[in-house]
Design a protein around this motif. Structure first.
Motif, PDB file in Angstrom:
ATOM      1  N   ASN A   1       0.805  -1.219   0.000  1.00 13.42           N
ATOM      2  CA  ASN A   1       0.000   0.000   0.000  1.00 13.42           C
ATOM      3  C   ASN A   1       0.842   1.275   0.000  1.00 13.42           C
ATOM      4  OD1 ASN A   1      -2.519  -1.388   0.045  1.00 13.42           O
ATOM      5  ND2 ASN A   1      -2.229  -1.774   2.237  1.00 13.42           N
ATOM      6  N   GLY A   2       2.150   1.117  -0.149  1.00 12.31           N
ATOM      7  CA  GLY A   2       3.023   2.281  -0.181  1.00 12.31           C
ATOM      8  C   GLY A   2       3.811   2.444   1.098  1.00 12.31           C
ATOM      9  N   ALA A   3       4.055   3.704   1.473  1.00 18.99           N
ATOM     10  CA  ALA A   3       4.934   4.000   2.610  1.00 18.99           C
ATOM     11  C   ALA A   3       4.132   4.543   3.786  1.00 18.99           C
ATOM     12  CB  ALA A   3       5.990   5.019   2.194  1.00 18.99           C
ATOM     13  N   THR A   4       4.472   4.037   4.964  1.00 18.83           N
ATOM     14  CA  THR A   4       3.914   4.552   6.213  1.00 18.83           C
ATOM     15  C   THR A   4       5.061   5.153   7.016  1.00 18.83           C
ATOM     16  OG1 THR A   4       2.210   2.837   6.237  1.00 18.83           O
ATOM     17  CG2 THR A   4       2.644   3.993   8.318  1.00 18.83           C
ATOM     18  N   PRO A   5       5.141   6.487   7.092  1.00 18.84           N
ATOM     19  CA  PRO A   5       6.264   7.105   7.807  1.00 18.84           C
ATOM     20  C   PRO A   5       6.191   6.834   9.302  1.00 18.84           C
ATOM     21  CG  PRO A   5       4.697   8.771   7.053  1.00 18.84           C
ATOM     22  CD  PRO A   5       4.251   7.478   6.465  1.00 18.84           C
ATOM     23  N   LEU A   6       7.340   6.633   9.915  1.00 18.56           N
ATOM     24  CA  LEU A   6       7.402   6.432  11.363  1.00 18.56           C
ATOM     25  C   LEU A   6       6.981   7.708  12.080  1.00 18.56           C
ATOM     26  CD1 LEU A   6       9.117   4.007  10.306  1.00 18.56           C
ATOM     27  CD2 LEU A   6      10.577   4.314  12.319  1.00 18.56           C
ATOM     28  N   ASN A   7       6.384   7.537  13.234  1.00 20.93           N
ATOM     29  CA  ASN A   7       5.991   8.697  14.032  1.00 20.93           C
ATOM     30  C   ASN A   7       7.206   9.538  14.385  1.00 20.93           C
ATOM     31  OD1 ASN A   7       3.305   7.929  14.039  1.00 20.93           O
ATOM     32  ND2 ASN A   7       3.497   6.749  15.925  1.00 20.93           N
ATOM     33  N   VAL A   8       6.982  10.839  14.564  1.00 18.33           N
ATOM     34  CA  VAL A   8       8.064  11.771  14.872  1.00 18.33           C
ATOM     35  C   VAL A   8       7.696  12.568  16.121  1.00 18.33           C
ATOM     36  CG1 VAL A   8       9.366  13.790  14.086  1.00 18.33           C
ATOM     37  CG2 VAL A   8       8.723  12.017  12.454  1.00 18.33           C
ATOM     38  N   GLU A   9       8.589  12.557  17.090  1.00 14.51           N
ATOM     39  CA  GLU A   9       8.406  13.457  18.227  1.00 14.51           C
ATOM     40  C   GLU A   9       8.555  14.895  17.731  1.00 14.51           C
ATOM     41  OE1 GLU A   9      11.098  12.548  21.338  1.00 14.51           O
ATOM     42  OE2 GLU A   9      10.486  10.444  21.501  1.00 14.51           O
ATOM     43  N   PRO A  10       7.898  15.855  18.405  1.00 13.14           N
ATOM     44  CA  PRO A  10       8.016  17.258  17.970  1.00 13.14           C
ATOM     45  C   PRO A  10       9.467  17.659  17.766  1.00 13.14           C
ATOM     46  CG  PRO A  10       6.370  17.069  19.681  1.00 13.14           C
ATOM     47  CD  PRO A  10       7.010  15.710  19.570  1.00 13.14           C
ATOM     48  N   LEU A  11       9.725  18.369  16.670  1.00 13.93           N
ATOM     49  CA  LEU A  11      11.095  18.755  16.337  1.00 13.93           C
ATOM     50  C   LEU A  11      11.532  19.957  17.166  1.00 13.93           C
ATOM     51  CD1 LEU A  11      10.962  18.379  12.457  1.00 13.93           C
ATOM     52  CD2 LEU A  11      12.090  16.869  14.088  1.00 13.93           C
ATOM     53  N   PRO A  12      12.807  20.007  17.521  1.00 15.82           N
ATOM     54  CA  PRO A  12      13.308  21.129  18.314  1.00 15.82           C
ATOM     55  C   PRO A  12      13.500  22.376  17.463  1.00 15.82           C
ATOM     56  CG  PRO A  12      15.104  19.636  17.772  1.00 15.82           C
ATOM     57  CD  PRO A  12      13.849  18.995  17.268  1.00 15.82           C
ATOM     58  N   SER A  13      13.620  23.505  18.140  1.00 19.97           N
ATOM     59  CA  SER A  13      13.771  24.789  17.445  1.00 19.97           C
ATOM     60  C   SER A  13      15.017  24.835  16.576  1.00 19.97           C
ATOM     61  CB  SER A  13      13.821  25.932  18.467  1.00 19.97           C
ATOM     62  OG  SER A  13      12.610  25.997  19.188  1.00 19.97           O
TER      63      SER A  13
END
Length: 437
Positions: free
Chosen positions: A362-374
């Motif tokens: 079904n294609g690509a499922t991106p891994l979850n990402v914690e909020p990115l830092p400044s």
């Protein structure tokens, strides 16, 4: 799709010097991805290259003893009809257009590069009408096919298809693979034992993690890079990052971050290169000429090692692994350009990000990402908006969107935007039907 005739793949830009890479990739994976018909497609201006590289492809297939039929054609619709996968690796305007992309910004003391900044926007504007035509053909002739895009700027082109067509699409770049390979060498580890946690945009991706046996080694990697010089890609000067920069970012930057983090050095290098060896595009033009002379040799039956100097090394492994993962529903990890859909919470859902993802039928499922830092979020957001504006300019011929795209880009001085943009449009107008009105 996937009828009794076997798997059909169409490669748009089949006369590219990169084509032996993908041929090698299909040969290596023939047992798990048995391509039956491979169509190499090009345009009239590239026919001479298509003939040369196509003959080499046929020799490679014969030498390997695999049952792949190679077809050379200028008829894109014939190639796309009933295809299972369509790959794109074309350059609108050929290398002469790339050289202009590099030189025009330098007139205004701006970085001239084929995938980012003003040069990258020019390439995107030329490419967007063509990729939309290809997608239109696919919607009519191969609606179930996957489009695997290698054409730069890969993120922008993939996002254009994602936003404006119904085609199933993933984008791909060799940079994450090169970064993974370099990281494995730094850690003295086997590459297949390493998992990189990549997040960002195409050519603006950070390595947030380098996992070896479940342990994140990214700090060790950054420390070793700070204390030594590790070559990453051939087509970006490898100025050292500096310990303070790496420590403050806390992530592994990709080679193209040098344009943002080391702008003065990179600009000066480009100015000096123009006066000596030429721009990267001019160097590549000479390199390609020598490659095609090699390809003419009837005794050559494999990808020559000299191709690695071209700057796109390892993409065949990435591309063919990705296609095989979809075909075989593997659920394996890949580094792809994929629709955000909430993965990175500071970017719009319809943006295309570059992310470590699971890939299956079904294609690509991106891994979850914690909020990115400044440290990375601000740069990521502004370049993402530049890309969105560039897409609107490329699809609709919207001068105002193009103007604003350059105005907000970190590598362009806002006071020279109008003259720079007018030059880019004027000198590319033959390839910009959306602006000819």
């Amino acid at each position: 799709m996937l009828s009794d005739r076997g798997i059909k793949v169409a490669t748009i830009g089949g006369g590219s010097s990169y084509t032996p890479e993908i041929i090698e990739g299909f040969i290596k994976r023939y047992d798990e991805f048995p391509v039956k018909d491979l169509y190499l497609v090009d345009i009239e201006e590239g026919k001479w290259k298509l003939d040369i590289v196509g003959d080499l492809a046929k020799r490679m297939v014969a030498e390997a003893g695999v049952d792949i039929n190679i077809y050379l054609t200028l008829d894109r619709r014939e190639a796309i009809k009933d295809a299972d996968f369509v790959t794109t690796q074309f350059r609108v305007g050929l290398l002469d257009a790339r050289i202009r992309d590099e030189k025009i910004p330098l007139r205004y003391n701006c970085i001239g590069q084929e995938t980012t900044g003003a040069g990258g926007m020019a390439k995107a504007l030329r490419t967007i009408p063509v990729i939309l035509d290809i997608a239109k053909d696919m919607e009519e002739l191969a609606p179930d096919a996957w489009l695997i895009n290698f054409t730069n700027p890969s993120g922008i082109i993939t996002e254009t298809v994602s936003k404006y067509t119904d085609i199933k699409v993933l984008g791909l770049c060799n940079v994450p693979i090169v970064m993974e390979k370099m990281t494995a060498e730094i850690l003295d580890a086997e590459q297949d034992k390493l998992r990189m946690d990549f997040v960002g945009l195409n050519h603006l991706v950070w390595g947030r993690g380098a996992y070896l046996e479940g342990e994140n080694k990214i700090e060790e990697v950054l420390n070793k890079i700070a204390s030594g010089n590790f070559k990453d890609v051939e087509n970006v000067p490898d100025f050292e990052w500096g310990k303070d920069l790496l420590k403050s970012v806390g992530m592994l930057p990709c080679p193209y971050h040098r344009y943002y983090y080391l702008t003065d050095l990179m600009l000066q290098e480009e100015i000096e290169a123009v006066q000596t060896e030429g721009t990267r595009g001019e160097v590549v033009k000479e390199l390609e000429a020598s490659l095609f002379e090699l390809y003419k040799n009837k005794a050559l039956k494999e990808k020559p090692k000299e191709l690695e100097e071209r700057g796109g090394q390892y993409y065949s492994d990435a591309a063919c692994d990705l296609i095989s993962a979809i075909y075989n529903d593997k659920g394996t990890l890949h580094y792809v350009n994929v629709k955000n859909n909430g993965t990175v919470n500071c970017l719009p859902d319809d943006s295309v990000i570059e992310r470590t993802s699971y890939v299956g039928k079904n294609g690509a499922t991106p891994l979850n990402v914690e909020p990115l830092p400044s440290q990375v979020k601000g740069l990521l957001q502004v370049v993402n908006e530049y890309e969105a504006l560039t897409i609107e300019a490329g699809v609709h011929g919207d001068y105002d969107s193009a103007f604003q795209a350059l105005t907000i880009h970190p590598l362009v001085e806002s006071s020279i935007v109008k003259n720079l943009l007018d030059d880019l449009i004027d000198e590319n107008i033959d390839y910009l039907p959306q602006f000819q009105k």
